[in-house]
Design an enzyme around this catalytic site. Structure first.
Site, PDB file in Angstrom:
ATOM      1  N   TRP A 147      69.012  54.064 122.982  1.00  0.00           N
ATOM      2  CA  TRP A 147      69.082  53.607 124.372  1.00  0.00           C
ATOM      3  C   TRP A 147      69.557  54.688 125.338  1.00  0.00           C
ATOM      4  CZ3 TRP A 147      73.988  54.690 125.549  1.00  0.00           C
ATOM      5  CH2 TRP A 147      74.915  54.684 124.500  1.00  0.00           C
ATOM      6  N   ASN A 148      70.147  55.785 124.831  1.00  0.00           N
ATOM      7  CA  ASN A 148      70.810  56.695 125.784  1.00  0.00           C
ATOM      8  C   ASN A 148      69.829  57.569 126.574  1.00  0.00           C
ATOM      9  OD1 ASN A 148      70.266  58.251 123.553  1.00  0.00           O
ATOM     10  ND2 ASN A 148      72.234  59.326 123.568  1.00  0.00           N
ATOM     11  N   LYS A 171      59.353  51.675 118.104  1.00  0.00           N
ATOM     12  CA  LYS A 171      60.333  50.596 118.238  1.00  0.00           C
ATOM     13  C   LYS A 171      61.502  51.114 119.067  1.00  0.00           C
ATOM     14  CE  LYS A 171      64.172  49.314 116.675  1.00  0.00           C
ATOM     15  NZ  LYS A 171      64.680  48.670 117.882  1.00  0.00           N
ATOM     16  N   PRO A 172      61.587  50.704 120.347  1.00  0.00           N
ATOM     17  CA  PRO A 172      62.678  51.207 121.193  1.00  0.00           C
ATOM     18  C   PRO A 172      63.970  50.429 120.929  1.00  0.00           C
ATOM     19  CG  PRO A 172      61.288  49.721 122.453  1.00  0.00           C
ATOM     20  CD  PRO A 172      60.723  49.742 121.049  1.00  0.00           C
ATOM     21  N   ALA A 173      65.071  50.909 121.514  1.00  0.00           N
ATOM     22  CA  ALA A 173      66.355  50.217 121.347  1.00  0.00           C
ATOM     23  C   ALA A 173      66.317  48.865 122.060  1.00  0.00           C
ATOM     24  CB  ALA A 173      67.476  51.078 121.917  1.00  0.00           C
ATOM     25  N   GLY A 225      69.131  58.307 116.530  1.00  0.00           N
ATOM     26  CA  GLY A 225      70.166  57.273 116.626  1.00  0.00           C
ATOM     27  C   GLY A 225      71.389  57.687 115.838  1.00  0.00           C
ATOM     28  N   SER A 226      72.123  56.708 115.347  1.00  0.00           N
ATOM     29  CA  SER A 226      73.393  56.999 114.683  1.00  0.00           C
ATOM     30  C   SER A 226      73.170  57.564 113.277  1.00  0.00           C
ATOM     31  CB  SER A 226      74.213  55.715 114.592  1.00  0.00           C
ATOM     32  OG  SER A 226      73.503  54.771 113.821  1.00  0.00           O
ATOM     33  N   GLU A 247      67.194  62.607 114.015  1.00  0.00           N
ATOM     34  CA  GLU A 247      68.025  63.231 115.061  1.00  0.00           C
ATOM     35  C   GLU A 247      69.236  62.333 115.223  1.00  0.00           C
ATOM     36  OE1 GLU A 247      67.575  65.985 116.727  1.00  0.00           O
ATOM     37  OE2 GLU A 247      65.509  66.479 116.183  1.00  0.00           O
ATOM     38  N   CYS A 281      73.986  62.743 122.838  1.00  0.00           N
ATOM     39  CA  CYS A 281      74.296  63.220 121.485  1.00  0.00           C
ATOM     40  C   CYS A 281      74.801  64.656 121.499  1.00  0.00           C
ATOM     41  CB  CYS A 281      73.063  63.109 120.608  1.00  0.00           C
ATOM     42  SG  CYS A 281      71.670  63.947 121.340  1.00  0.00           S
ATOM     43  N   GLU A 459      62.855  68.628 116.997  1.00  0.00           N
ATOM     44  CA  GLU A 459      61.945  68.161 118.040  1.00  0.00           C
ATOM     45  C   GLU A 459      61.842  69.272 119.075  1.00  0.00           C
ATOM     46  OE1 GLU A 459      63.665  64.358 119.214  1.00  0.00           O
ATOM     47  OE2 GLU A 459      62.400  63.347 117.749  1.00  0.00           O
TER      48      GLU A 459
HETATM   49  P1  NAP Z   1      71.576  53.198 116.428  1.00  0.00           P
HETATM   50  O1  NAP Z   1      72.416  52.005 116.413  1.00  0.00           O
HETATM   51  O2  NAP Z   1      71.440  53.995 115.181  1.00  0.00           O
HETATM   52  O3  NAP Z   1      70.137  52.711 116.936  1.00  0.00           O
HETATM   53  C1  NAP Z   1      69.060  53.590 117.101  1.00  0.00           C
HETATM   54  C2  NAP Z   1      67.767  52.827 116.877  1.00  0.00           C
HETATM   55  O4  NAP Z   1      67.712  52.388 115.524  1.00  0.00           O
HETATM   56  C3  NAP Z   1      67.641  51.574 117.740  1.00  0.00           C
HETATM   57  O5  NAP Z   1      66.295  51.407 118.102  1.00  0.00           O
HETATM   58  C4  NAP Z   1      68.079  50.490 116.772  1.00  0.00           C
HETATM   59  O6  NAP Z   1      67.592  49.198 117.093  1.00  0.00           O
HETATM   60  C5  NAP Z   1      67.445  51.010 115.486  1.00  0.00           C
HETATM   61  N1  NAP Z   1      67.987  50.424 114.272  1.00  0.00           N
HETATM   62  C6  NAP Z   1      69.237  49.962 114.045  1.00  0.00           C
HETATM   63  N2  NAP Z   1      69.316  49.483 112.773  1.00  0.00           N
HETATM   64  C7  NAP Z   1      68.088  49.646 112.215  1.00  0.00           C
HETATM   65  C8  NAP Z   1      67.536  49.328 110.939  1.00  0.00           C
HETATM   66  N3  NAP Z   1      68.250  48.742 109.976  1.00  0.00           N
HETATM   67  N4  NAP Z   1      66.234  49.623 110.705  1.00  0.00           N
HETATM   68  C9  NAP Z   1      65.490  50.198 111.658  1.00  0.00           C
HETATM   69  N5  NAP Z   1      65.952  50.510 112.891  1.00  0.00           N
HETATM   70  C10 NAP Z   1      67.246  50.246 113.158  1.00  0.00           C
HETATM   71  O7  NAP Z   1      72.039  54.251 117.521  1.00  0.00           O
HETATM   72  P2  NAP Z   1      72.369  53.990 119.061  1.00  0.00           P
HETATM   73  O8  NAP Z   1      73.731  53.438 119.191  1.00  0.00           O
HETATM   74  O9  NAP Z   1      71.250  53.242 119.710  1.00  0.00           O
HETATM   75  O10 NAP Z   1      72.279  55.477 119.624  1.00  0.00           O
HETATM   76  C11 NAP Z   1      73.384  56.287 119.732  1.00  0.00           C
HETATM   77  C12 NAP Z   1      73.372  57.344 118.647  1.00  0.00           C
HETATM   78  O11 NAP Z   1      72.183  58.128 118.749  1.00  0.00           O
HETATM   79  C13 NAP Z   1      74.508  58.321 118.799  1.00  0.00           C
HETATM   80  O12 NAP Z   1      75.087  58.597 117.557  1.00  0.00           O
HETATM   81  C14 NAP Z   1      73.833  59.570 119.348  1.00  0.00           C
HETATM   82  O13 NAP Z   1      74.519  60.750 119.087  1.00  0.00           O
HETATM   83  C15 NAP Z   1      72.510  59.501 118.681  1.00  0.00           C
HETATM   84  N6  NAP Z   1      71.503  60.300 119.398  1.00  0.00           N
HETATM   85  C16 NAP Z   1      71.053  61.455 118.811  1.00  0.00           C
HETATM   86  C17 NAP Z   1      70.137  62.258 119.472  1.00  0.00           C
HETATM   87  C18 NAP Z   1      69.613  63.514 118.828  1.00  0.00           C
HETATM   88  O14 NAP Z   1      68.605  64.030 119.288  1.00  0.00           O
HETATM   89  N7  NAP Z   1      70.222  64.022 117.775  1.00  0.00           N
HETATM   90  C19 NAP Z   1      69.672  61.891 120.744  1.00  0.00           C
HETATM   91  C20 NAP Z   1      70.151  60.716 121.317  1.00  0.00           C
HETATM   92  C21 NAP Z   1      71.075  59.923 120.616  1.00  0.00           C
HETATM   93  P3  NAP Z   1      68.508  48.175 117.973  1.00  0.00           P
HETATM   94  O15 NAP Z   1      68.659  48.796 119.295  1.00  0.00           O
HETATM   95  O16 NAP Z   1      67.692  46.940 118.023  1.00  0.00           O
HETATM   96  O17 NAP Z   1      69.799  48.032 117.236  1.00  0.00           O
END
Ligand code: NAP
Length: 479
Positions: A147-148, A171-173, A225-226, A247, A281, A459
């Site tokens: 989402w960020n 699949k977006p957030a 994501g996380s 990522e 991130c 990326e």
């Molecule tokens: P997240 O909870 O891991 O969610 C990311 C995505 O994964 C969302 O679309 C989420 O869906 C989905 N997801 C969650 N559980 C899943 C599962 N079991 N199977 C498939 N998909 C699943 O992370 P976030 O809180 O949205 O994002 C913040 C994190 O992203 C931070 O740690 C940040 O550092 C990291 N990030 C990294 C980068 C990079 O380039 N390295 C860039 C931006 C952000 P839902 O939304 O429906 O839960």
């Protein structure tokens, strides 16, 4: 309408269900979107599978044309896209507008890279053979985004995948599906062939995720994501040895040496630390300042942070928006409370704002903490909030040890005017991206990604398109 998009059409979810999207600045519902499930995901996967053969064989120059048309269309819609993004994510309009431009830049960059997916010929070791290596699209891709940066993270995945010849299912957030829907309207109008781009919005990531991770027709997962979810995805993909790019989160160190220009370093740290209310991130998570300038640096930083205006991102003078949700806000509060209970001191901020107009949003005051130590949560975990923790250090060796003492390694920053030191420290930092006197190193033409537990793959850059190709070796007998 806010429906799912697949096979070139907008459709309702199989269940007919919808879910609410909130504005984090007010807590109000700003829209409803189709709630996709496993059945919908199966349809989208089939659409991508059906489109695969013909998209893979589309001439690179035709892919170039479509991607560059898309870049232009994104920019034409910049104001509208930025408004939607700010309403569901909370970041200030000027940041949202920059994100739209950044997303368009990825389409431009990969429109050009589409023509440069080169293989090679290898001199044969015998007279009657000829050896050739080619790059081919990996196949249908599942893209899962956070989402960020709701628009840019989709662009960073979809643009290289399409450029390489791969259809995608996105699949977006859950918190930010509206930006994704608006971007897909642009895709639709740009005229991508049916099934090449597909979108499943959903409130339950597990149902949709399971299909993407386990269906053999999806040949690659690209995830941002996380770290926790990234590791889960990698484990789930192991059964089929499905390709993954991850990522993930970071714990970015900033190192400010005593030879740096303090004023400039403060301005740059503020720009990167407080962007998206500290929810990027690559934003600084630990700010190491050489001991003899730590007092001056901290005071100057606090004075600058004091001037930042917190508010609804849609207002033109807002500099800091809300956190994404209650959970995000609670994490920031916990990190600050933990640090203070262990001896840290707030120079500025440290609370939710007193302003009654902000009481229904997920706001936290921009905060500067000093006397931070290695035992605190804020040192060891990604805070993802507008908090700048300062740690004083003595020597280069000492600071490198502290900076690298984390399982994460996405980005790191060094502020110095000593050339030798800049080389020594940037080479020794265990990070995939290092900014030397540069608070914003991320650009489409350079590789973005992490070391250690911050991820796998890159990326952007020429590496970005490689992630969506397979290498094939062909040997010709010519006798
Ligand atoms: P997240 O909870 O891991 O969610 C990311 C995505 O994964 C969302 O679309 C989420 O869906 C989905 N997801 C969650 N559980 C899943 C599962 N079991 N199977 C498939 N998909 C699943 O992370 P976030 O809180 O949205 O994002 C913040 C994190 O992203 C931070 O740690 C940040 O550092 C990291 N990030 C990294 C980068 C990079 O380039 N390295 C860039 C931006 C952000 P839902 O939304 O429906 O839960």
């Amino acid at each position: 309408m806010n429906k799912l998009y697949m096979n070139g059409k907008w459709i309702e979810s199989a269940s007919g269900r919808r879910f609410d999207v909130l504005n984090p600045a007010s807590g109000e519902v700003i829209g409803q979107v189709a709630d996709g499930n496993a059945k919908d995901t199966q349809k989208a996967i089939q659409a991508a599978h059906d489109a695969c053969e013909s998209w893979a064989h589309t001439l690179p120059k035709d892919r170039t044309q479509l991607l560059s048309d898309t870049a232009r269309a994104i920019l034409v819609n910049r104001e509208h896209l930025a408004r939607v993004l700010t309403q569901e994510n909370g970041k200030p309009m000027h940041e949202a507008s920059s994100e739209i431009a950044y997303a368009a830049d990825f389409f431009t960059w990969f429109s050009e890279e589409a023509k440069r997916v080169y293989g090679r010929t290898v001199p044969s070791n015998v007279p009657d053979r000829r050896r050739m290596v080619i790059k081919q699209p990996v196949g249908p891709v599942g893209a899962i985004t956070p989402w960020n940066f709701p628009l840019a993270m989709i662009a960073r995945k979809v643009a290289p995948a399409l450029a390489a010849g791969c259809p995608v299912v996105v699949k977006p957030a859950e918190q930010t599906p509206l930006s994704a829907i608006e971007l897909f309207r642009v895709f639709h109008d740009s005229g991508f062939p049916r099934g090449t781009v597909n979108l499943i919005t959903c409130s339950d990531p597990v149902k949709v995720g399971n299909e993407l991770l386990h269906d053999e027709r999806i040949r690659k997962i690209t995830f941002t994501g996380s770290a926790e979810v990234g590791k889960f995805i990698m484990k789930e993909c192991a059964d089929q040895l499905k390709r993954v790019s991850l990522e993930l989160g970071g714990n970015a160190p900033v190192i400010v040496f005593n030879d740096a220009n303090i004023e400039k370093a403060v301005q740059k740290v503020v720009a990167s630390k407080f962007r998206c209310a500290g929810q990027t991130c690559i934003c600084p998570n630990r700010i190491f300042v050489q001991r003899d300038i730590a007092g001056t640096f901290s005071e100057t930083l606090a004075q600058t942070v004091k001037t930042l205006r917190v508010g609804d991102g849609i207002k033109s003078d807002t500099q800091i928006g809300p956190l994404i949700d209650k959970q995000g806000l609670e994490k920031v509060k916990t990190h600050v409370a933990d640090a203070v209970s262990r001896g840290a001191r707030c120079l500025i901020g440290g609370n939710t704002p007193a302003d009654q107009a902000l009481r229904n949003g997920f706001f936290f005051e921009p905060t500067v903490l000093v006397n931070v130590t290695t035992v605190m949560k804020i040192f060891n975990e990604e805070t993802f909030g507008p908090v700048a923790p300062i740690i004083a250090f003595g020597t280069e060796k000492e600071v490198l040890e502290m900076a690298n003492s984390t399982p994460y390694g996405l980005s790191g920053y060094v502020y110095t005017n000593d050339l030798g030191r800049a080389f020594r420290v940037s080479e020794r930092l265990e990070c995939g991206i290092v900014g030397v006197n540069d608070e914003r190193p991320s650009v489409p033409e350079c590789p973005f990604g992490g070391l250690k537990q911050s991820g796998i793959g890159r990326e952007g850059g020429s590496e970005g398109i490689e992630e969506f190709t397979e290498t094939k070796y062909i040997s010709f007998g010519i006798d």
